[in-house]
Design an enzyme around this catalytic site. Structure first.
Site, PDB file in Angstrom:
ATOM      1  N   ASP A   1       0.836  -1.203   0.000  1.00 58.06           N
ATOM      2  CA  ASP A   1       0.000   0.000   0.000  1.00 58.06           C
ATOM      3  C   ASP A   1       0.874   1.259   0.000  1.00 58.06           C
ATOM      4  O   ASP A   1       2.048   1.224   0.400  1.00 58.06           O
ATOM      5  CB  ASP A   1      -0.946   0.013   1.205  1.00 58.06           C
ATOM      6  CG  ASP A   1      -0.207  -0.041   2.536  1.00 58.06           C
ATOM      7  OD1 ASP A   1       0.723  -0.859   2.664  1.00 58.06           O
ATOM      8  OD2 ASP A   1      -0.551   0.738   3.451  1.00 58.06           O
TER       9      ASP A   1
ATOM     10  N   GLU B   1       0.042  -0.955   5.869  1.00 59.84           N
ATOM     11  CA  GLU B   1       1.042  -0.496   6.832  1.00 59.84           C
ATOM     12  C   GLU B   1       0.855   0.997   7.058  1.00 59.84           C
ATOM     13  O   GLU B   1       1.050   1.505   8.149  1.00 59.84           O
ATOM     14  CB  GLU B   1       2.454  -0.766   6.298  1.00 59.84           C
ATOM     15  CG  GLU B   1       3.578  -0.590   7.339  1.00 59.84           C
ATOM     16  CD  GLU B   1       4.096   0.836   7.421  1.00 59.84           C
ATOM     17  OE1 GLU B   1       4.783   1.158   8.400  1.00 59.84           O
ATOM     18  OE2 GLU B   1       3.807   1.649   6.528  1.00 59.84           O
TER      19      GLU B   1
HETATM   20 ZN   LIG Z   1       6.686   2.309   4.272  1.00 60.16          ZN
END
Ligand SMILES: [Zn+2]
Length: 375
Positions: A68, A133
């Site tokens: 992501d 994340e």
């Molecule tokens: Zn990162």
């Protein structure tokens, strides 16, 4: 002939995988890994795609990262569209180029070259990849680690591809991160008219000396790897908006960034002692976004230093600076954890970019770490 690292990085950047959307990035990585004999286990949780992949048996070296990216922001500010990877003057531009699709490409190609050269490597090579994340990080690495731990999966070494370099590739690696602990404190008083203070109890007046004591407290001195623990008040609120009302309560939010010299429960106890010593009527809620972790000198640190030295001609500084990272979860498995990736100068900014030559070099460094630990 184009370089496979750059080609794969471009392919990944083309997918607009804003957290927690993976947008097919993991399928691209999985296709590469499956082709060289990895066993793939997809581990989706909620809105998040994750996968765990491994090849071989024995001591395990895992590469970890996230597909992501943060949003591109105002796209008109970009010199090149954020999801159309562009190379100019040796720099690869695009959202995620440095954080961390470039690293993901470097890892996958390193694995291909390593497996081609050492098809019967003695250790286990693994990948732990998530698509969340950057945002909530609630259904990503933390959940995969829980699942792996519940079945006693072993993880000895973990390299995370977060962009750790400051001025030149490999000049800094992260061998730990500070812990983060947040307190939501409410100090209770009695609301009343400012002209009749004897009929009220002003929570601001009560709280200020206690807050001053918290601010003045020396929590620890840090240690060889960590700076001293710091406490910062982030939010404070009291008052009805009226100049003639003593408020009934005051809310304060403060956050600790703490070293391995203290535990979160020691901090909590010390804070509550201070609040009680000031005779406050209070309630407090604690949130623990991350425990601190530290990878002291050992096989992984040595392998990383050697690999950087071999390809860059200098040794990295070990650092625990910066915010929390997914390393906080992986370290719970007892693994040695190091973050090593490209320069972080443009991450999360418009015109995010990474040196193409650095990505090629990074892939060789990752491969060298594989050779030292599991060949
Ligand atoms: Zn990162």
């Amino acid at each position: 002939m184009t370089c496979p690292v750059i080609e794969l990085a471009q392919q990944l950047i083309k997918q607009p995988s804003v957290s927690p959307d993976d947008k097919g990035c993991q399928d691209i990585m999985i296709a590469h890994l499956q082709a060289i004999g990895f066993t793939i286990e997809r581990m989706p949780f909620g809105d998040t795609n994750n996968f765990w992949a491994y090849r071989g048996t024995g001591p395990t070296l895992a590469f970890a990262g996230h597909t992501d990216v943060v949003p591109a922001g105002d796209e008109s500010q970009w010199e090149h569209p954020p999801f159309e990877p562009t190379i100019r003057n040796g720099m690869l531009y695009g959202r995620g180029a440095a954080d961390m699709k470039g690293s993901l490409a470097a890892m996958v190609i390193a694995a291909e070259r390593f497996v081609a050269a050492h098809p019967n490597h003695r250790g286990r090579l693994a990948f732990l990849i998530t698509s969340d994340e950057e945002a909530k990080a609630t259904h990503g690495t933390v959940k995969v680690v829980e699942a792996l731990m519940s079945r006693n999966e072993r993880l000895d070494y973990c390299l995370i591809g977060e962009p750790s370099s400051q001025h030149r590739l490999g000049d800094m690696v992260k061998n730990g991160r500070r812990g983060s602990l947040t307190a939501n404190l409410t100090v209770h008083g009695i609301q009343g008219h400012v002209a009749y203070p004897h009929l009220a109890d002003n929570p601001i007046h009560r709280a200020l000396p206690a807050l001053q004591t918290l601010v003045n407290t020396h929590w620890d001195d840090g240690n060889e790897f960590f700076p001293a623990t710091s406490m910062q008040i982030a939010n404070i609120h009291a008052g009805t908006g009226s100049h003639n009302v003593i408020p009934g309560k005051m809310q304060v939010q403060f956050n600790f960034r703490f070293s391995t010299e203290l535990t979160d429960s020691q901090i909590r106890e010390q804070v509550e002692t201070i609040l009680k010593n000031h005779h406050l009527n209070y309630t407090i809620d604690w949130i623990l976004p991350g425990q601190p972790f530290l990878t002291a000198k050992g096989e992984l640190v040595n392998a990383v230093i050697q690999a950087i030295d071999q390809y860059c001609g200098y040794q990295p500084e070990l650092s625990t600076s910066g915010g929390t990272s997914d390393g906080r979860f992986i370290a719970q498995m007892g693994a040695q954890v190091i973050e090593l990736g490209p320069l972080n100068a443009t991450i999360h900014k418009v015109n995010e970019s990474v040196s193409a030559a650095d990505l090629q070099q990074l892939s060789r460094i990752y491969q060298r770490v594989m050779e030292q630990l599991i060949q």
